[in-house]
Write an enzyme that holds these catalytic residues in place. Structure first.
Site, mmCIF file in Angstrom:
data_model
loop_
_atom_site.group_PDB
_atom_site.id
_atom_site.type_symbol
_atom_site.label_atom_id
_atom_site.label_comp_id
_atom_site.label_asym_id
_atom_site.label_seq_id
_atom_site.Cartn_x
_atom_site.Cartn_y
_atom_site.Cartn_z
ATOM 1 N N ASN A 96 98.443 79.614 -2.785
ATOM 2 C CA ASN A 96 98.927 79.641 -4.169
ATOM 3 C C ASN A 96 98.739 81.053 -4.747
ATOM 4 O O ASN A 96 98.263 81.946 -4.064
ATOM 5 C CB ASN A 96 98.198 78.595 -5.017
ATOM 6 C CG ASN A 96 96.706 78.817 -4.987
ATOM 7 O OD1 ASN A 96 96.211 79.836 -5.458
ATOM 8 N ND2 ASN A 96 95.976 77.871 -4.393
ATOM 9 N N ASP A 128 95.001 71.036 -2.595
ATOM 10 C CA ASP A 128 94.666 69.604 -2.527
ATOM 11 C C ASP A 128 94.915 69.069 -1.122
ATOM 12 O O ASP A 128 94.275 68.118 -0.691
ATOM 13 C CB ASP A 128 95.524 68.822 -3.528
ATOM 14 C CG ASP A 128 95.088 69.104 -4.962
ATOM 15 O OD1 ASP A 128 93.862 69.182 -5.184
ATOM 16 O OD2 ASP A 128 95.958 69.293 -5.829
ATOM 17 N N LYS A 171 102.508 80.098 17.538
ATOM 18 C CA LYS A 171 103.510 80.238 16.481
ATOM 19 C C LYS A 171 104.628 79.216 16.692
ATOM 20 O O LYS A 171 105.148 79.102 17.822
ATOM 21 C CB LYS A 171 104.080 81.663 16.518
ATOM 22 C CG LYS A 171 105.059 81.934 15.418
ATOM 23 C CD LYS A 171 105.584 83.345 15.497
ATOM 24 C CE LYS A 171 106.770 83.488 14.569
ATOM 25 N NZ LYS A 171 107.534 84.679 14.839
ATOM 26 N N ASP A 227 87.546 67.021 -2.442
ATOM 27 C CA ASP A 227 87.491 67.601 -3.784
ATOM 28 C C ASP A 227 86.098 68.203 -3.996
ATOM 29 O O ASP A 227 85.106 67.471 -4.097
ATOM 30 C CB ASP A 227 87.804 66.520 -4.830
ATOM 31 C CG ASP A 227 88.015 67.130 -6.194
ATOM 32 O OD1 ASP A 227 87.172 67.955 -6.613
ATOM 33 O OD2 ASP A 227 89.037 66.813 -6.827
ATOM 34 N N ILE A 228 86.033 69.519 -4.036
ATOM 35 C CA ILE A 228 84.728 70.204 -4.098
ATOM 36 C C ILE A 228 84.018 69.898 -5.417
ATOM 37 O O ILE A 228 82.839 69.523 -5.445
ATOM 38 C CB ILE A 228 84.915 71.734 -3.932
ATOM 39 C CG1 ILE A 228 85.678 72.031 -2.633
ATOM 40 C CG2 ILE A 228 83.571 72.453 -3.937
ATOM 41 C CD1 ILE A 228 86.166 73.471 -2.500
ATOM 42 N N PHE A 266 88.103 73.582 -13.982
ATOM 43 C CA PHE A 266 89.293 74.129 -14.608
ATOM 44 C C PHE A 266 90.420 73.134 -14.397
ATOM 45 O O PHE A 266 90.429 72.409 -13.387
ATOM 46 C CB PHE A 266 89.678 75.484 -13.983
ATOM 47 C CG PHE A 266 89.076 76.661 -14.701
ATOM 48 C CD1 PHE A 266 87.733 76.961 -14.551
ATOM 49 C CD2 PHE A 266 89.853 77.465 -15.533
ATOM 50 C CE1 PHE A 266 87.163 78.034 -15.219
ATOM 51 C CE2 PHE A 266 89.307 78.548 -16.200
ATOM 52 C CZ PHE A 266 87.957 78.839 -16.051
ATOM 53 N N LYS A 281 91.223 64.662 -15.855
ATOM 54 C CA LYS A 281 90.435 65.335 -14.799
ATOM 55 C C LYS A 281 88.951 65.367 -15.163
ATOM 56 O O LYS A 281 88.087 65.170 -14.315
ATOM 57 C CB LYS A 281 90.946 66.770 -14.563
ATOM 58 C CG LYS A 281 92.162 66.787 -13.659
ATOM 59 C CD LYS A 281 92.706 68.175 -13.395
ATOM 60 C CE LYS A 281 94.010 68.044 -12.600
ATOM 61 N NZ LYS A 281 94.852 69.211 -12.627
ATOM 62 N N LYS A 317 86.714 63.460 -12.430
ATOM 63 C CA LYS A 317 85.811 64.269 -11.588
ATOM 64 C C LYS A 317 84.387 64.205 -12.118
ATOM 65 O O LYS A 317 83.468 64.726 -11.487
ATOM 66 C CB LYS A 317 86.310 65.713 -11.519
ATOM 67 C CG LYS A 317 87.715 65.795 -10.911
ATOM 68 C CD LYS A 317 88.123 67.213 -10.574
ATOM 69 C CE LYS A 317 89.590 67.259 -10.156
ATOM 70 N NZ LYS A 317 89.839 68.023 -8.945
#
Ligand code: PMT
Length: 397
Positions: free
Chosen positions: A210, A279, A289, A306-307, A323, A337, A341
């Site tokens: 990302n 995720d 390759k 999920d840390i 966040f 969230k 969480k």
């Protein structure tokens, strides 16, 4: 904890007889925990040896705007950015006049123009010069530009005159600098922060990732260090420099980030999960390759752990701040969230707006906890980070 712990002080030494006291100023700043670098003017060099300053500061003394080596490594811009505070002590009449006019004809005056750090000056000169109207007006002008003046003392001067203009005592200069950082809101606390994006390999060449630059997380790291915390970073893929005053663990994938966090979470007081963690990851990583002609036309994904949620479940969990990177239904998604969480607070940012959130230098966030939802208006990521850390200190410590 000393009040200048983790602080980077740039000491400017200009041409006044009191420059002979500058090694003592370096010592006093170090006694309070500061890392000190020195910039000396040609006038300053007439009164104190660079070797003394270099030996005591344990750093090269910077004196030349045109030093090719310095420009490659620690040039005026780097010095200006490096400093948390710049103190000119002694500040001669000439240096003060140059600051008033924004001159940039030597390293010290150029650094002052280029820095966003707080500037303090400790004037030192003959009492008649100090009493002159020009000096009074110059100091008034600098005060109006938020330069902090460390008032000189009264007494017998090197020239034999008696009056006001003696350099303030080195211990008082160091203490006045320390008072600026009195917040130390996370003094003695241990903080772990995840930063940047994760990279999930598809084959030896391709990956899923990302756009996280690491700017928000690194600003938080800086703010935690400023607040006196012992700070550990788990850093994924970033496009900026790492805050070198923190202990840093570099990782690539979400699984590595999970392991690094879990191996270092014990005894942390605060966990800030700023990383943009993938995720999902490809269920299989091809050793070779993948060829264009291959039959593989789609990638099967499996979920990463999920840390943040895992840390929140720990028996002796630290304060956990997540966040939420959202593009729609911002507040309700973030609250979801926070609840799911089970973290103590969540920082919502709108990543659909290219001026804030991902990659940008600025952000605008909501600080959401069970009881509060507070907007923090658009500002540089550094200022946003400082406000977030102040709120965390206020609400949780
Ligand atoms: O790095 P910058 O370019 O400055 O951009 C900053 C940022 C936009 C990346 C940052 O401000 C931010 O929003 N970080 C969180 C990104 C994210 O993954 O958000 P999320 O809403 O998908 O995840 C919610 C929370 O769970 C986050 O705290 C995330 O770190 C955490 N998480 C997510 C998945 C996972 N497997 N493990 C996690 O810990």
């Amino acid at each position: 904890m000393n009040t200048l712990t983790n602080k980077r002080v740039l000491l400017g030494v200009s041409g006044s007889i009191a420059a002979y006291k500058s090694p003592d100023i370096v010592r006093r700043l170090q006694d309070l925990g500061a890392e000190v670098r020195v910039v000396i003017t040609s006038g300053g060099r007439e009164f104190v040896s660079e070797r003394s300053l270099q030996t005591i500061s344990k750093n090269k003394v910077h004196d030349n705007l045109w030093d090719k080596d310095a420009e490659l490594s620690m040039g005026h811009i780097e010095l200006a950015k490096w400093a948390d505070i710049v103190i000119i002590a002694p500040a001669s009449a000439n240096t003060i006049a140059k600051l008033c006019h924004g001159k940039a004809d030597d390293l010290l005056s150029t650094v002052i123009l280029a820095t966003s750090a707080t500037v303090m000056i400790a004037p030192s000169m003959n009492q008649q010069m100090y009493a002159s109207l020009a000096m009074k007006e110059n100091l008034q002008l600098l005060k109006s530009r938020n330069v902090i003046i460390i008032e000189p003392g009264f007494g017998e001067q090197a020239c034999g005159d008696v009056g006001e203009g003696r350099l303030a005592e080195p211990i008082d200069i160091a203490q006045q600098a320390a008072e600026l950082f009195l917040s130390n809101s996370l003094s003695g606390k241990k903080v772990l922060i995840t930063i940047g994006g994760t990279i999930e390999a598809i084959d030896p060449v391709r990956f899923i990732s990302n756009h996280s630059s690491g700017k928000m997380g690194m600003s938080l790291a800086h703010a935690c260090i400023q607040a006196g915390a012992k700070t550990t970073l788990v850093v994924g893929s970033i496009s900026i420099e790492v805050e070198r005053r923190a202990e840093t663990i570099f990782v690539t994938s979400a699984s590595e980030m999970y392991d690094a966090v879990m191996n270092n979470i014990t005894s942390q007081d605060l966990f800030i999960s700023c990383a943009a963690v993938a995720d999902y990851r490809p269920s299989k990583v091809s050793l070779n390759k993948i060829k264009k002609t291959s039959s593989i036309k789609s990638i099967q994904l499996i979920e990463n752990k999920d840390i943040l949620a895992s840390v929140c479940k720990l028996k002796d969990k630290p304060i956990c701040i997540g966040f939420a990177a959202e593009t729609e239904n911002l507040i309700s998604n973030a609250k979801h969230k926070l609840k799911n969480k089970k973290c103590d607070a969540i920082i919502l940012n709108d990543i659909s707006n290219s001026e804030i959130g991902l990659k940008s230098d600025e952000n605008e966030v909501h600080f959401i906890s069970e009881k509060n939802s507070e907007k923090i208006d658009k500002n540089s990521k550094q200022i946003i980070a400082e406000i977030i850390i102040n709120k965390i200190a206020k609400y949780f410590f």
